[in-house]
Design an enzyme around this catalytic site. Structure first.
Site, PDB file in Angstrom:
ATOM      1  N   ARG A 113      -0.502  -3.836   0.033  1.00 57.08           N
ATOM      2  CA  ARG A 113       0.737  -3.759   0.822  1.00 57.08           C
ATOM      3  C   ARG A 113       0.489  -3.297   2.243  1.00 57.08           C
ATOM      4  NH1 ARG A 113       5.943  -3.799   0.112  1.00 57.08           N
ATOM      5  NH2 ARG A 113       6.384  -2.403   1.829  1.00 57.08           N
ATOM      6  N   ARG A 173      10.599  -3.091  -2.242  1.00 59.58           N
ATOM      7  CA  ARG A 173       9.885  -2.717  -1.029  1.00 59.58           C
ATOM      8  C   ARG A 173       9.989  -3.752   0.092  1.00 59.58           C
ATOM      9  NH1 ARG A 173       4.520   0.497  -2.728  1.00 59.58           N
ATOM     10  NH2 ARG A 173       4.990   1.566  -0.796  1.00 59.58           N
ATOM     11  N   ILE A 187      13.883   7.222  -3.989  1.00 59.04           N
ATOM     12  CA  ILE A 187      13.213   6.346  -3.009  1.00 59.04           C
ATOM     13  C   ILE A 187      13.027   4.940  -3.570  1.00 59.04           C
ATOM     14  CG2 ILE A 187      11.170   6.058  -1.520  1.00 59.04           C
ATOM     15  CD1 ILE A 187      12.772   8.570  -0.837  1.00 59.04           C
ATOM     16  N   ARG A 235      -7.492   2.919  -6.466  1.00 59.65           N
ATOM     17  CA  ARG A 235      -6.916   2.564  -5.166  1.00 59.65           C
ATOM     18  C   ARG A 235      -6.654   3.824  -4.341  1.00 59.65           C
ATOM     19  NH1 ARG A 235      -1.566   0.747  -5.749  1.00 59.65           N
ATOM     20  NH2 ARG A 235      -1.728   1.114  -3.537  1.00 59.65           N
TER      21      ARG A 235
HETATM   22  C1  UD1 Z   1       4.775   4.691   2.167  1.00 57.14           C
HETATM   23  C2  UD1 Z   1       3.574   5.089   1.343  1.00 57.14           C
HETATM   24  C3  UD1 Z   1       3.937   5.233  -0.121  1.00 57.14           C
HETATM   25  C4  UD1 Z   1       5.148   6.145  -0.302  1.00 57.14           C
HETATM   26  C5  UD1 Z   1       6.283   5.723   0.611  1.00 57.14           C
HETATM   27  C6  UD1 Z   1       7.463   6.670   0.565  1.00 57.14           C
HETATM   28  C7  UD1 Z   1       1.797   4.023   2.628  1.00 57.14           C
HETATM   29  C8  UD1 Z   1       0.700   3.013   2.631  1.00 57.14           C
HETATM   30  N1  UD1 Z   1       2.544   4.094   1.499  1.00 57.14           N
HETATM   31  O1  UD1 Z   1       5.151   3.379   1.718  1.00 57.14           O
HETATM   32  O2  UD1 Z   1       2.817   5.772  -0.825  1.00 57.14           O
HETATM   33  O3  UD1 Z   1       5.585   6.062  -1.637  1.00 57.14           O
HETATM   34  O4  UD1 Z   1       5.832   5.641   1.967  1.00 57.14           O
HETATM   35  O5  UD1 Z   1       7.067   7.956   0.889  1.00 57.14           O
HETATM   36  O6  UD1 Z   1       1.954   4.778   3.551  1.00 57.14           O
HETATM   37  N2  UD1 Z   1      12.853   0.281   2.811  1.00 57.14           N
HETATM   38  C9  UD1 Z   1      13.874  -0.590   3.128  1.00 57.14           C
HETATM   39  N3  UD1 Z   1      13.675  -1.498   4.123  1.00 57.14           N
HETATM   40  C10 UD1 Z   1      12.498  -1.582   4.806  1.00 57.14           C
HETATM   41  C11 UD1 Z   1      11.463  -0.672   4.489  1.00 57.14           C
HETATM   42  C12 UD1 Z   1      11.677   0.255   3.484  1.00 57.14           C
HETATM   43  O7  UD1 Z   1      14.943  -0.542   2.509  1.00 57.14           O
HETATM   44  O8  UD1 Z   1      12.379  -2.435   5.673  1.00 57.14           O
HETATM   45  C13 UD1 Z   1      13.040   1.255   1.720  1.00 57.14           C
HETATM   46  C14 UD1 Z   1      12.089   0.955   0.570  1.00 57.14           C
HETATM   47  O9  UD1 Z   1      12.605  -0.034  -0.302  1.00 57.14           O
HETATM   48  C15 UD1 Z   1      11.990   2.286  -0.115  1.00 57.14           C
HETATM   49  C16 UD1 Z   1      12.130   3.284   1.058  1.00 57.14           C
HETATM   50  O10 UD1 Z   1      12.674   2.547   2.139  1.00 57.14           O
HETATM   51  O11 UD1 Z   1      13.088   2.460  -0.953  1.00 57.14           O
HETATM   52  C17 UD1 Z   1      10.841   3.920   1.465  1.00 57.14           C
HETATM   53  O12 UD1 Z   1       9.940   2.928   1.887  1.00 57.14           O
HETATM   54  P1  UD1 Z   1       8.871   3.165   3.033  1.00 57.14           P
HETATM   55  O13 UD1 Z   1       9.067   4.518   3.615  1.00 57.14           O
HETATM   56  O14 UD1 Z   1       8.902   1.985   3.929  1.00 57.14           O
HETATM   57  O15 UD1 Z   1       7.529   3.157   2.184  1.00 57.14           O
HETATM   58  P2  UD1 Z   1       6.155   2.501   2.581  1.00 57.14           P
HETATM   59  O16 UD1 Z   1       5.882   2.680   4.019  1.00 57.14           O
HETATM   60  O17 UD1 Z   1       6.089   1.127   2.002  1.00 57.14           O
END
Ligand code: UD1
Length: 431
Positions: free
Chosen positions: A104, A133, A341, A411
């Site tokens: 990812r 995600r 989350i 991982r």
């Molecule tokens: C990062 C971490 C992951 C951790 C997460 C939350 C990395 C590589 N991974 O993932 O281990 O679990 O933060 O602390 O750093 N969302 C939306 N729209 C978007 C983007 C996100 O709705 O465009 C939502 C997601 O569905 C989720 C929440 O926001 O419910 C948190 O996601 P996000 O903070 O983006 O997580 P990651 O960056 O993918």
């Protein structure tokens, strides 16, 4: 000799055999943060000079990201726990699908590629076992900076119009404080013309780490770690040498390992401030916590149930929800764990139940009635953190557990079994 569980499934998968009722003691060292190192690696795309990263954990995700960068023309030199990256011969703004698929974090390349080359084409990262995600916030942010972004046939194509191919600063308000979107926008905005502000930005330590490294490269970023980040675009970034922050999730996993085995452990090379919410919950459970500058000693007492709700930083991290639930399965009394989350992060419940845990799931909450003793069972972790939860449960259970899902575990944890065995765990990795 395969055990009965392996034979009955008919497939031999790499797994741990964990002798339970462990008593741990001593010191255990935390590696660099996976989630920081991955994004810092992609930030190397922003300069033609060398980025030297230290305290890089040895993980399959890091290896995967290295392969993606290599395929785009980045030169890589690796030595134990450090990595040199040089993107002066960057030749390709389209990381190949075969490498991107399954990692990812590869989507992080989009921000620096756009900022540096003015174009990028990255396959959508897709959902994963814990939830959908989406990356809509990343895309909205890039559009606000002037990029044209289309999503077709599962690929995100982004380009900067005009001959200068330069993004322009903008005021961006995120719908949710996404860690990835904040990092993507940060990396795209550092080379944009003018000022960018990100409101409702993610405040996670990994975002601060990225901003710190970008500033060391010559960027002008303020406010990272708070809800509003300001970036003043610069013309060019330099190389630098940078130490990745300690992995707070790995540190939290060791703290929970101590608590679930009712053992005293000292967790070294940590930033205690990054673990405040986790330490508070451990205290609430009945653990004594001693904090030094860069180490934490945990002295568990009787473990009592507590309620937990996962939240963005500085709240309780979703990545420790499954491990903490394993602990609460052994606590006195009732606990309620609420996952805020991700929409599908309760898969470890069924596996913990196989070990005797008493847990009821209601939507995104789990009600846990603690029991005095988990019992060993063959279990499978379905994602990185749920596999870690199974390992912790195995350490505490009566009997020998077999834990599958090591492809997930590797991982994100550098030699977890070696580190746990060094403090008294009895974990054997079998092919
Ligand atoms: C990062 C971490 C992951 C951790 C997460 C939350 C990395 C590589 N991974 O993932 O281990 O679990 O933060 O602390 O750093 N969302 C939306 N729209 C978007 C983007 C996100 O709705 O465009 C939502 C997601 O569905 C989720 C929440 O926001 O419910 C948190 O996601 P996000 O903070 O983006 O997580 P990651 O960056 O993918």
């Amino acid at each position: 000799m395969p055990n009965a569980a392996t034979i009955s499934k008919g497939i031999l998968k790499p797994h741990f055999e964990i002798k339970g009722l462990s008593n741990l003691s001593g010191d255990v060292e935390v590696s660099g943060a996976k989630n920081s190192a991955l994004v810092l690696m992609t930030a190397s795309l922003l300069t033609e000079e060398v980025i030297s990263l230290n305290n890089v954990p040895e993980l399959t995700d890091i290896k995967g990201m290295g392969e993606i960068l290599l395929a785009m023309g980045v030169e890589l030199r690796q030595s134990p726990s450090s990595l040199e990256l040089c993107a002066k011969n960057l030749k390709n703004s389209e990381p190949p699908y075969e490498l991107v698929n399954g990692l990812r974090a590869s989507f992080f390349c989009i921000g620096p590629l756009l900022g540096k080359l003015g174009q990028a084409k990255i396959p959508l990262p897709g959902g994963c076992r814990i939830g959908a995600r989406p990356v809509i916030e990343h895309i909205k942010g890039l559009k606000a900076l002037g990029a044209i972004v289309t999503v077709e046939h599962g690929v995100v194509s982004a380009s900067v119009p005009g001959t200068a191919k330069k993004l322009r600063g903008s005021a961006i308000v995120l719908d949710c404080p996404s860690v990835g979107a904040t990092e993507t926008i940060l990396m795209a905005a550092v080379l944009a013309s003018g000022k960018t502000t990100i409101e409702n930005a993610a405040q996670e330590p990994e975002v601060q780490d990225l901003a710190n490294m970008l500033n060391k490269m010559g960027a002008s970023i303020s406010g990272a770690g708070g809800p509003t980040i300001t970036i003043n675009g610069v013309e060019k970034l330099n190389g630098c040498s940078y130490n990745v922050i300690p992995d707070r999730i790995e540190a939290g996993t060791f703290l929970i390992a101590a608590a679930i085995t009712r053992s005293t452990l000292r967790i070294k090379s940590v930033f205690p401030d990054h673990l405040s919410s986790v330490l508070q919950k451990l205290r609430d459970c009945g653990c004594a916590i001693e904090i030094d500058e860069d180490s934490i000693t945990i002295i568990p007492g009787d473990i009592n149930g507590v309620d937990i709700t996962t939240q963005p930083f500085p709240g309780f991290p979703t990545d420790l929800q499954a491990p903490f639930m394993a602990l609460l399965a052994t606590a006195k009394g009732t606990s309620v764990v609420t996952e805020k989350i991700y929409e599908n992060r309760m898969q470890h419940v069924a596996e913990l139940q196989r070990m005797g845990a008493s847990i009821r799931v209601q939507g995104n909450s789990a009600v846990i009635e603690g029991i005095p003793q988990l019992s060993a069972a063959p279990v499978t972790g379905g994602d990185l953190r749920s596999t870690a939860a199974m390992v912790l449960a195995g350490l505490a259970a009566k009997g020998t557990s077999k834990v599958e899902g090591l492809n997930h575990l590797d991982r994100g944890y550098a030699e977890l079994e070696v580190k746990l065995n060094s403090v008294g765990g009895q974990i054997q990795r079998l092919p």
